[in-house]
Enzyme design. Structure first.
Site, PDB file in Angstrom:
ATOM      1  N   GLY A 267       0.920  -1.237  -0.086  1.00  0.00           N
ATOM      2  CA  GLY A 267       0.130  -0.124   0.011  1.00  0.00           C
ATOM      3  C   GLY A 267       0.767   1.328   0.147  1.00  0.00           C
ATOM      4  O   GLY A 267       0.124   2.341   0.068  1.00  0.00           O
TER       5      GLY A 267
ATOM      6  N   PRO B 223       4.666  -4.909  -0.846  1.00  0.00           N
ATOM      7  CA  PRO B 223       4.200  -3.607  -1.745  1.00  0.00           C
ATOM      8  C   PRO B 223       4.314  -4.283  -3.281  1.00  0.00           C
ATOM      9  O   PRO B 223       4.981  -5.158  -3.566  1.00  0.00           O
ATOM     10  CB  PRO B 223       5.782  -3.089  -1.586  1.00  0.00           C
ATOM     11  CG  PRO B 223       6.739  -4.079  -1.229  1.00  0.00           C
ATOM     12  CD  PRO B 223       6.310  -4.886  -0.453  1.00  0.00           C
ATOM     13  N   GLY B 224       3.408  -3.654  -3.993  1.00  0.00           N
ATOM     14  CA  GLY B 224       3.456  -3.990  -5.524  1.00  0.00           C
ATOM     15  C   GLY B 224       3.490  -2.664  -6.110  1.00  0.00           C
ATOM     16  O   GLY B 224       4.795  -2.433  -6.881  1.00  0.00           O
TER      17      GLY B 224
ATOM     18  N   ARG C 292      -7.464   2.704 -15.678  1.00  0.00           N
ATOM     19  CA  ARG C 292      -7.383   3.218 -14.370  1.00  0.00           C
ATOM     20  C   ARG C 292      -8.209   4.403 -14.118  1.00  0.00           C
ATOM     21  O   ARG C 292      -8.668   4.896 -13.100  1.00  0.00           O
ATOM     22  CB  ARG C 292      -6.058   3.358 -13.566  1.00  0.00           C
ATOM     23  CG  ARG C 292      -5.533   2.013 -13.283  1.00  0.00           C
ATOM     24  CD  ARG C 292      -4.211   2.179 -12.606  1.00  0.00           C
ATOM     25  NE  ARG C 292      -4.459   2.414 -11.123  1.00  0.00           N
ATOM     26  CZ  ARG C 292      -4.283   3.470 -10.732  1.00  0.00           C
ATOM     27  NH1 ARG C 292      -3.649   4.654 -11.569  1.00  0.00           N
ATOM     28  NH2 ARG C 292      -4.255   3.860  -9.279  1.00  0.00           N
TER      29      ARG C 292
ATOM     30  N   CYS D 175     -15.085   1.910 -28.537  1.00  0.00           N
ATOM     31  CA  CYS D 175     -16.183   2.510 -28.991  1.00  0.00           C
ATOM     32  C   CYS D 175     -17.077   2.516 -27.538  1.00  0.00           C
ATOM     33  O   CYS D 175     -17.989   2.147 -27.177  1.00  0.00           O
ATOM     34  CB  CYS D 175     -16.944   1.485 -29.665  1.00  0.00           C
ATOM     35  SG  CYS D 175     -18.244   2.354 -30.394  1.00  0.00           S
TER      36      CYS D 175
ATOM     37  N   TYR E  30      -0.512  -1.888 -12.437  1.00  0.00           N
ATOM     38  CA  TYR E  30      -2.200  -1.917 -12.431  1.00  0.00           C
ATOM     39  C   TYR E  30      -2.530  -1.530 -13.787  1.00  0.00           C
ATOM     40  O   TYR E  30      -3.645  -1.031 -14.031  1.00  0.00           O
ATOM     41  CB  TYR E  30      -2.886  -1.337 -11.310  1.00  0.00           C
ATOM     42  CG  TYR E  30      -2.530  -1.877 -10.049  1.00  0.00           C
ATOM     43  CD1 TYR E  30      -2.839  -3.323  -9.872  1.00  0.00           C
ATOM     44  CD2 TYR E  30      -1.530  -1.348  -9.163  1.00  0.00           C
ATOM     45  CE1 TYR E  30      -2.691  -3.735  -8.447  1.00  0.00           C
ATOM     46  CE2 TYR E  30      -1.502  -1.638  -7.916  1.00  0.00           C
ATOM     47  CZ  TYR E  30      -1.747  -3.299  -7.561  1.00  0.00           C
ATOM     48  OH  TYR E  30      -1.450  -3.721  -6.404  1.00  0.00           O
TER      49      TYR E  30
HETATM   50  N1  LLP Z   1      -1.187  -7.399  -0.471  1.00  0.00           N
HETATM   51  C1  LLP Z   1      -2.295  -7.450  -0.740  1.00  0.00           C
HETATM   52  C2  LLP Z   1      -3.374  -8.418  -0.104  1.00  0.00           C
HETATM   53  C3  LLP Z   1      -3.282  -6.611  -1.772  1.00  0.00           C
HETATM   54  O1  LLP Z   1      -4.683  -6.706  -1.768  1.00  0.00           O
HETATM   55  C4  LLP Z   1      -2.560  -5.907  -2.329  1.00  0.00           C
HETATM   56  C5  LLP Z   1      -3.334  -4.847  -3.241  1.00  0.00           C
HETATM   57  C6  LLP Z   1      -1.094  -5.503  -2.318  1.00  0.00           C
HETATM   58  C7  LLP Z   1      -0.551  -6.227  -1.081  1.00  0.00           C
HETATM   59  C8  LLP Z   1      -0.382  -4.497  -2.983  1.00  0.00           C
HETATM   60  O2  LLP Z   1      -0.677  -3.326  -2.813  1.00  0.00           O
HETATM   61  P1  LLP Z   1       0.130  -2.006  -3.419  1.00  0.00           P
HETATM   62  O3  LLP Z   1       1.385  -2.013  -2.661  1.00  0.00           O
HETATM   63  O4  LLP Z   1      -0.039  -2.353  -4.800  1.00  0.00           O
HETATM   64  O5  LLP Z   1      -0.943  -0.973  -3.194  1.00  0.00           O
HETATM   65  N2  LLP Z   1      -6.066  -2.024  -9.160  1.00  0.00           N
HETATM   66  C9  LLP Z   1      -5.841  -1.022  -8.153  1.00  0.00           C
HETATM   67  C10 LLP Z   1      -5.179  -1.603  -6.809  1.00  0.00           C
HETATM   68  C11 LLP Z   1      -5.661  -2.644  -6.198  1.00  0.00           C
HETATM   69  C12 LLP Z   1      -4.975  -3.010  -5.204  1.00  0.00           C
HETATM   70  C13 LLP Z   1      -5.247  -4.555  -4.627  1.00  0.00           C
HETATM   71  N3  LLP Z   1      -4.481  -5.131  -3.540  1.00  0.00           N
HETATM   72  C14 LLP Z   1      -5.369   0.386  -8.747  1.00  0.00           C
HETATM   73  O6  LLP Z   1      -5.099   0.224  -9.952  1.00  0.00           O
HETATM   74  O7  LLP Z   1      -5.120   1.210  -8.019  1.00  0.00           O
END
Ligand code: LLP
Length: 434
Positions: A251, A294-295, A333, A364, A393
């Site tokens: 997050g 982190p993603g 997004r 479209c 994403y």
């Molecule tokens: N761990 C879990 C259990 C999660 O559900 C997520 C994200 C992460 C880690 C990684 O979170 P990050 O570090 O990436 O914030 N599609 C949306 C974001 C959805 C996130 C879902 N879960 C967007 O494009 O903003």
């Protein structure tokens, strides 16, 4: 006026936009558009930062997992394996992609709120490291299927601490209302822990929580850490079980536009670590190994998408539409969340951005937009439009709506480009059609 370039891997040289040291105009000519670029050096640097910070602040055995939902293809799992990262995977498809790239499955954590028996069997067969168990049904399925396979499966339990990351408050009802996890305040978390401890074929290794995404402040992470340690202490008192692992989720925020703050991720990690240490002392529990997940913050600003401008439609008194050769199919997004992006005309990166426009895709569908109130030098047909910070994403959420092909992914390392995912073809798209 020169465009503000937001991140240090974006610069202008002689009127052209450079990304990760490579000329975007040259790359667009070589690979065509739409094109997704990835700064591999930046991805690797982020992994190293997370690994260093996890050990430094949380101690030995603490480590980051890459949340691969942010961007998933074989090459990214190879990088993660080389960088010593563990991975969060959330579907058998991500599992397959990781496994087929040679990612070590013992370092993979299987998430998701609805794993079928077939999913569980597939993951067990592939030697998944951990399940992050998210339902009562899943716990039973994992126990049964692990028993059939003659193994004891390691698991974490997904707990909902009940925090709103954007108001930084503990929400007494709101966050209980989630498809994910077992809430502490309803007693569900305690009940599932008891149940997990009673299962013969699972080994409960600890707990997981994830409070949200795009968080720039340490406070919600600190609050989550505090609540989770108190929960661990409570469980220890009631059952004698002391968690070995606490996964604090992902997050960490990323800067998409000038007015987003710059997140100091290391400072957030340090602050959470101080909270964990203090709470452990106060509650009399041993310090668990901490996992971070982190993603976005690993890949987002390592990405850039290039498009070719097609039509420019000026509607006096209303607005100007600039259409590009991609859109919601490669980046949904804005359509989904109103997410804002910074853009530039890559072949005239030094020109004044004095033309306000709505940038739209080719689908479209009126809602197929990439951004509104975007300031650019007035684009012309054939110009190259760059959208910044698209690493997370975007590709992972891409679709074939209107039978639009997904773009290729090109990695840039030391200024050199290599194709990591080729452009999808019409025959790829019809491959499953009978
Ligand atoms: N761990 C879990 C259990 C999660 O559900 C997520 C994200 C992460 C880690 C990684 O979170 P990050 O570090 O990436 O914030 N599609 C949306 C974001 C959805 C996130 C879902 N879960 C967007 O494009 O903003």
């Amino acid at each position: 006026m020169k465009h503000g370039f937001l991140h240090s891997n974006i610069e202008e040289r002689d009127g052209r936009l450079f990304f990760a040291g490579a000329d975007t105009v040259g790359l667009a000519e070589k690979y065509g558009t739409p094109l997704m670029l990835l700064d591999e050096d930046r991805i690797r640097a982020r992994c190293r930062m997370y690994r260093r910070a996890a050990e430094k602040y949380f101690g030995e055995g603490s480590k980051p997992l890459y949340a691969s939902k942010a961007l998933s293809f074989r090459g990214i799992y190879r990088i993660m394996a080389e960088e010593g990262m563990s991975a969060d995977i959330v579907s058998p498809g991500e599992l397959y992609t990781a496994a087929s790239a040679g990612f070590p499955m013992e370092n993979a954590y299987f998430h998701g709120n609805n794993k079928s028996d077939a999913d569980v069997e597939y993951a067990v067969k592939n030697g998944i490291g951990y399940f992050v168990v998210d339902s009562v049904e899943e716990l039973s399925a994992v126990d049964r299927i692990a028993g059939e396979a003659g193994i004891r499966q390691r698991i974490l339990l997904r707990i909902t601490p009940g925090i709103d990351p954007h108001t930084h408050e503990k929400i007494n009802t709101g966050r209980v209302d989630s498809k994910f996890g077992f809430a502490i305040e309803t007693g569900a978390a305690e009940r599932i822990t008891g149940e997990a401890l009673s299962k013969k074929n699972v080994e409960l290794c600890g707990f997981h929580c994830h409070i949200g995404s795009q968080i720039f402040d340490a406070a919600p992470f600190m609050l989550a850490a505090e609540l989770m340690i108190r929960f661990i202490a409570d469980i220890k008192e009631k059952t004698g079980y002391e968690a070995e692992i606490l996964n604090l989720g992902g997050g960490f925020g990323v800067r998409y536009v000038e007015d987003d703050p710059k997140a100091d991720i290391e400072a957030m990690i340090e602050a959470s670590a101080n909270t964990v240490k203090r709470a452990c002392r106060e509650c009399g529990v041993r310090m668990p190994r901490i996992l971070l997940e982190p993603g976005r913050s690993i890949v987002a600003d390592a990405g850039m998408t290039l498009y070719t401008v097609g039509t420019v439609k000026e509607i006096p008194g209303f607005r100007n539409y600039v259409s590009v050769d991609g859109g919601m199919t490669d980046n949904p997004r804005y359509t989904l969340y109103g997410a804002r992006y910074t853009m530039a005309v890559a072949n005239r990166a030094d020109a004044e951005a004095d033309f306000e426009c709505t940038v739209c895709g080719r689908c479209c569908e009126s809602g197929d937009l990439l951004g509104e109130r975007i300031m650019l030098p007035r684009p012309e047909r054939g110009d190259l439009l760059a959208v910044f910070v698209t690493g997370a994403y975007n590709y992972s959420m891409a679709s074939n709506y209107n039978r639009v092909c997904r773009p290729p992914v090109v990695m840039i390392r030391d200024g050199k480009d290599t194709l990591a995912v080729r452009r999808e073809s019409f025959s790829d798209m019809t491959a499953c059609d009978i």
